[in-house]
Design a protein around this motif. Structure first.
Motif, PDB file in Angstrom:
ATOM      1  N   THR A  33      -5.464  -0.151   5.947  1.00 47.74           N
ATOM      2  CA  THR A  33      -5.668  -0.064   4.512  1.00 47.74           C
ATOM      3  C   THR A  33      -6.580   1.100   4.159  1.00 47.74           C
ATOM      4  O   THR A  33      -7.511   1.429   4.884  1.00 47.74           O
ATOM      5  CB  THR A  33      -6.260  -1.364   3.954  1.00 47.74           C
ATOM      6  N   GLU A  34      -6.256   1.745   3.039  1.00 47.69           N
ATOM      7  CA  GLU A  34      -7.135   2.797   2.545  1.00 47.69           C
ATOM      8  C   GLU A  34      -7.914   2.266   1.360  1.00 47.69           C
ATOM      9  O   GLU A  34      -8.592   2.983   0.661  1.00 47.69           O
ATOM     10  CB  GLU A  34      -6.316   4.020   2.133  1.00 47.69           C
ATOM     11  N   ARG A  35      -7.732   0.962   1.099  1.00 46.29           N
ATOM     12  CA  ARG A  35      -8.342   0.425  -0.101  1.00 46.29           C
ATOM     13  C   ARG A  35      -9.856   0.284   0.050  1.00 46.29           C
ATOM     14  O   ARG A  35     -10.607   0.503  -0.867  1.00 46.29           O
ATOM     15  CB  ARG A  35      -7.724  -0.939  -0.406  1.00 46.29           C
ATOM     16  N   LEU A  36     -10.277  -0.131   1.251  1.00 48.36           N
ATOM     17  CA  LEU A  36     -11.718  -0.311   1.458  1.00 48.36           C
ATOM     18  C   LEU A  36     -12.290   0.994   1.965  1.00 48.36           C
ATOM     19  O   LEU A  36     -12.381   1.229   3.146  1.00 48.36           O
ATOM     20  CB  LEU A  36     -11.962  -1.422   2.480  1.00 48.36           C
ATOM     21  N   ARG A  37     -12.621   1.861   1.059  1.00 44.35           N
ATOM     22  CA  ARG A  37     -13.063   3.167   1.492  1.00 44.35           C
ATOM     23  C   ARG A  37     -14.545   3.318   1.219  1.00 44.35           C
ATOM     24  O   ARG A  37     -14.991   2.971   0.167  1.00 44.35           O
ATOM     25  CB  ARG A  37     -12.288   4.248   0.738  1.00 44.35           C
ATOM     26  N   GLN A  58      -3.551  -5.888   3.042  1.00 40.36           N
ATOM     27  CA  GLN A  58      -4.866  -5.437   3.489  1.00 40.36           C
ATOM     28  C   GLN A  58      -4.882  -5.048   4.949  1.00 40.36           C
ATOM     29  O   GLN A  58      -5.548  -4.104   5.337  1.00 40.36           O
ATOM     30  CB  GLN A  58      -5.911  -6.503   3.195  1.00 40.36           C
ATOM     31  N   ARG A 104     -14.424  -1.925  -2.841  1.00 40.81           N
ATOM     32  CA  ARG A 104     -15.768  -1.980  -2.278  1.00 40.81           C
ATOM     33  C   ARG A 104     -15.904  -0.835  -1.294  1.00 40.81           C
ATOM     34  O   ARG A 104     -14.937  -0.187  -0.959  1.00 40.81           O
ATOM     35  CB  ARG A 104     -15.967  -3.317  -1.552  1.00 40.81           C
ATOM     36  N   LEU A 158      -0.067   0.016   9.548  1.00 36.87           N
ATOM     37  CA  LEU A 158      -0.742   0.445   8.336  1.00 36.87           C
ATOM     38  C   LEU A 158      -2.192  -0.006   8.343  1.00 36.87           C
ATOM     39  O   LEU A 158      -2.496  -1.163   8.547  1.00 36.87           O
ATOM     40  CB  LEU A 158      -0.017  -0.137   7.129  1.00 36.87           C
ATOM     41  N   GLU A 180       0.803  -1.204   0.000  1.00 35.46           N
ATOM     42  CA  GLU A 180       0.000   0.000   0.000  1.00 35.46           C
ATOM     43  C   GLU A 180       0.847   1.270   0.000  1.00 35.46           C
ATOM     44  O   GLU A 180       0.412   2.333   0.418  1.00 35.46           O
ATOM     45  CB  GLU A 180      -0.976   0.022   1.176  1.00 35.46           C
ATOM     46  N   GLN A 221      -1.833  -5.149   7.932  1.00 34.18           N
ATOM     47  CA  GLN A 221      -0.535  -5.648   8.381  1.00 34.18           C
ATOM     48  C   GLN A 221      -0.642  -6.382   9.708  1.00 34.18           C
ATOM     49  O   GLN A 221      -0.077  -7.446   9.892  1.00 34.18           O
ATOM     50  CB  GLN A 221       0.440  -4.487   8.516  1.00 34.18           C
ATOM     51  N   LYS A 264     -16.300   1.134   2.211  1.00 34.00           N
ATOM     52  CA  LYS A 264     -15.691   0.885   3.504  1.00 34.00           C
ATOM     53  C   LYS A 264     -16.753   0.759   4.579  1.00 34.00           C
ATOM     54  O   LYS A 264     -17.711   1.505   4.614  1.00 34.00           O
ATOM     55  CB  LYS A 264     -14.787   2.060   3.831  1.00 34.00           C
TER      56      LYS A 264
END
Lengths: 291, 365
Positions: free
Chosen positions: B361-365, A174, A287, B359, A32, A176, A289
């Protein structure tokens, strides 16, 4: 026939963009962190190979120089993670971005210092060869670029979806902490991802240097590759490649059919459009959050 | 350590802590006003350059430092401000009107751009603004009838309250003009920070979810932040154009955008001082390098060869060092040094240490 020729050369260019974009996505997917220096990694990989292969430098045979430079870039990627990126654990994405931009400056400076600022071409066994395919003349380099890219993408895709290490990398990216609890050696995994990113960049660099010429500021095409990655959707390996191909193909067609001055805008205009209408890319995996 | 004994609620939000601090800044202002009598024309020009960069830095600081939206495209707004100013002046508008209007135009354009950018976060916003900055270069070339295209434009001398202001003809007046803009912008900035608007900027930066829960309108706050940031940047651009004298599409390249962002990171994100410290580094690094190169050449003999890209290489290394060892920038280091002296001998090593973090995640926003 003309259009087909344009398409093929566009695809070959697009493959290089795609490979750099692949490097971005690879590192992003697993850690990331966004490596803005990926374009400069590519440039460095190209120059290392040139330094090993070309007769005015060390003059090693190409097939011997290839594994050495891939290995060097892997080590470099690992060390960068070990000594720079790991210190940024838990910092915001933005500071990692700034760090890698600065890293790009330093790499560009170092490459200019060592190899000079003149454009140079990699002396490779495929240079100058051509294939005639029913009235279509293809440069051997272009074909090699396309083949290598397809193979590499496929290998990476399998690696990420099927192998234990690939899954560990996805897990570490996803969350850590959760990955660490599950027994994933997070630090080691991240180091390996950076090494892999270095190798992919090196492959892209070699292909690029074989097709055309590189100079220290070549790394700036990383910005275009970044656009490609965003168009394809960050976090999706096939998406990155597709984005690269789209940008690569648009360029020659735009410069042929759109008035000069407007044509170089095309990739960025596409990027802005994608960001506005599909902010997470054409092939996104995002998807919503849950708080 | 000075303890301020507060007897009044107004003391909590007034711009200065106590009379001592206020007098220090007044002293700084007096020194700054008197600078033209103490420096020769060359260094005065450099100082003016630093001040102009500081205005641009303040502009970006509103957006990146206080609202937490990284922009890699502020050179585009420098360009808009610069061109708007010169085009208005060429159309016969007096400078005193053209200059503020140029900033307003830039601000309105910035706020308009913010609307699609609102949906983007972190890295996506950075790449959005980066693409914008690259496009601006081409747009300037395409809009040749108004912008002069590749040939560029030349900045005329301008009149301020009957004084003639010109970069080369009257450097002192130009310096005072810049200083005036700096002081006004800084005062405005301080005032916004202590008003509800500034507080909501910081809330959005620290956590959008919490800010929303506290009743902050996120999109409105971000749009205003974009607008204000671009307005200030537009003024910096207008001054930059006057300072450079001549400019074209390449003057405000994407490298300037990146440099601007790095400048405020080195100075210290989230502090007004940071913009000034960063501007000093940006402004004086080239001079410092050329002087030290001469010195090295004199000591070791010979090597006064120009090394291309040296400036950016050194700049990158400084930046990496700061991000790794002092993420708060020069201002953060200054705070630590000051606290060490104020608390002597009670300063502890971990006083400014941030909490351990991992960290998310900022992916699941």
């Amino acid at each position: 026939m003309d259009n087909l020729q344009l398409l093929i050369s566009g695809l070959a260019n697009g493959c290089v963009y795609g490979l750099i974009a692949l490097g971005f996505v690879l590192i992003y997917k697993a850690t990331e962190a966004v490596n803005f220096a990926q374009g400069d990694f590519m440039m460095l990989g190209a120059f290392i190979t040139i330094g090993l292969t070309n007769t005015e430098y060390m003059g090693l045979p190409f097939w011997l120089a290839l594994p050495i430079s891939l290995g060097l870039m892997a080590v470099l990627g690992y060390l960068l993670d070990r000594f720079l990126i790991r210190k940024m654990f838990g910092e915001s994405q933005t500071s990692v971005v700034i760090l890698t931009i600065a890293l790009g400056f330093v790499i560009r400076f170092a490459a200019g210092l060592i190899w000079g600022h003149e454009p140079q071409t990699l002396q490779n066994p495929l240079a100058g060869k051509e294939i005639a395919l029913g009235g279509l003349v293809l440069g051997m380099e272009d074909v090699a670029v396309i083949v290598v890219t397809v193979l590499l993408t496929w290998a990476l895709y399998v690696f990420f979806s099927k192998t234990k290490m690939g899954l560990a990398m996805q897990g570490a990216s996803q969350n850590q902490l959760a990955a660490y609890y599950m027994g994933v050696p997070v630090k080691q995994v991240q180091g390996l991802v950076w090494a892999l990113g270095g190798v992919v960049a090196c492959v892209a660099g070699i292909l690029f240097a074989a097709k055309g010429s590189v100079d220290p500021s070549t790394g700036l095409i990383g910005i275009k590759a970044f656009a490609a990655a965003v168009i394809g959707g960050f976090g999706s390996l096939p998406g990155a490649l597709a984005g690269g191909l789209i940008v690569g193909v648009i360029e020659p067609f735009a410069s042929r059919y759109i008035a000069a001055g407007y044509s170089q805008i095309a990739p960025y205009a596409l990027l802005l459009a994608v960001l506005i209408f599909r902010p997470h890319g054409l092939f996104s995996q995002v998807r919503s959050k849950k708080v | 350590m000075r303890i301020v004994f507060k007897t009044n609620y107004m003391q909590d939000i007034r711009p200065w802590k106590d009379g001592y601090q206020l007098s220090l800044y007044m002293l700084l202002l007096v020194v700054a006003i008197a600078a033209p009598w103490m420096l020769d024309d060359f260094y005065l020009g450099e100082l003016t350059n630093v001040l102009i960069w500081a205005i641009a830095g303040l502009g970006l600081m509103v957006l990146t430092g206080h609202t937490g939206q990284a922009s890699l495209g502020h050179a585009a707004f420098l360009a808009i401000g610069c061109y708007a100013n010169i085009i208005l002046i060429e159309a016969g508008v007096p400078f005193m009107i053209a200059f503020p209007v140029a900033g307003l135009i830039t601000g309105i354009i910035g706020a308009t751009i913010a609307v699609p950018a609102l949906r983007l976060h972190g890295i996506y916003l950075a790449i959005f603004t980066l693409a914008m900055s690259i496009l601006m270069d081409d747009i300037i070339v395409l809009a040749e009838p108004i912008t002069g295209g590749v040939a560029g434009k030349y900045a005329p001398s301008v009149g301020v309250f009957g004084f003639m202001v010109d970069r080369w003809g009257t450097p002192n007046e130009f310096y005072w003009l810049t200083l005036g803009v700096v002081v006004l912008v800084t005062l405005g900035y301080i005032n916004i920070l202590r008003a509800p608007l500034g507080r909501s900027f910081i809330a959005v930066r620290d956590s959008e979810v919490s800010a929303q829960a506290m009743g902050v309108d996120i999109s409105r706050t971000k749009t205003i932040s974009f607008g204000l940031s671009c307005m200030v940047t537009g003024w910096a651009g207008a001054l930059m154009g006057l300072y450079a004298g001549a400019f074209n599409n390449e003057t405000f390249s994407v490298v300037i955008s990146i440099q601007l962002l790095m400048m405020i990171v080195i100075g210290g994100l989230g502090s007004i001082h940071g913009a000034f410290f960063g501007a000093i580094i940006i402004g004086f690094l080239p001079q410092f390098l050329s002087i030290s190169k001469e010195y090295v050449g004199a000591v070791f003999g010979g090597s006064t060869v120009a090394i291309p890209g040296l400036e950016f290489g050194i700049f990158g290394m400084i930046l990496i060092a700061f991000i790794l060892f002092e993420p708060m920038g020069i201002y953060g280091r200054w705070l630590k040094v000051r606290t060490w002296f104020e608390l002597f001998p009670f300063y502890r090593k971990d006083m400014f240490k941030r909490q351990k973090s991992y960290l998310k995640t900022e992916r699941l926003r």
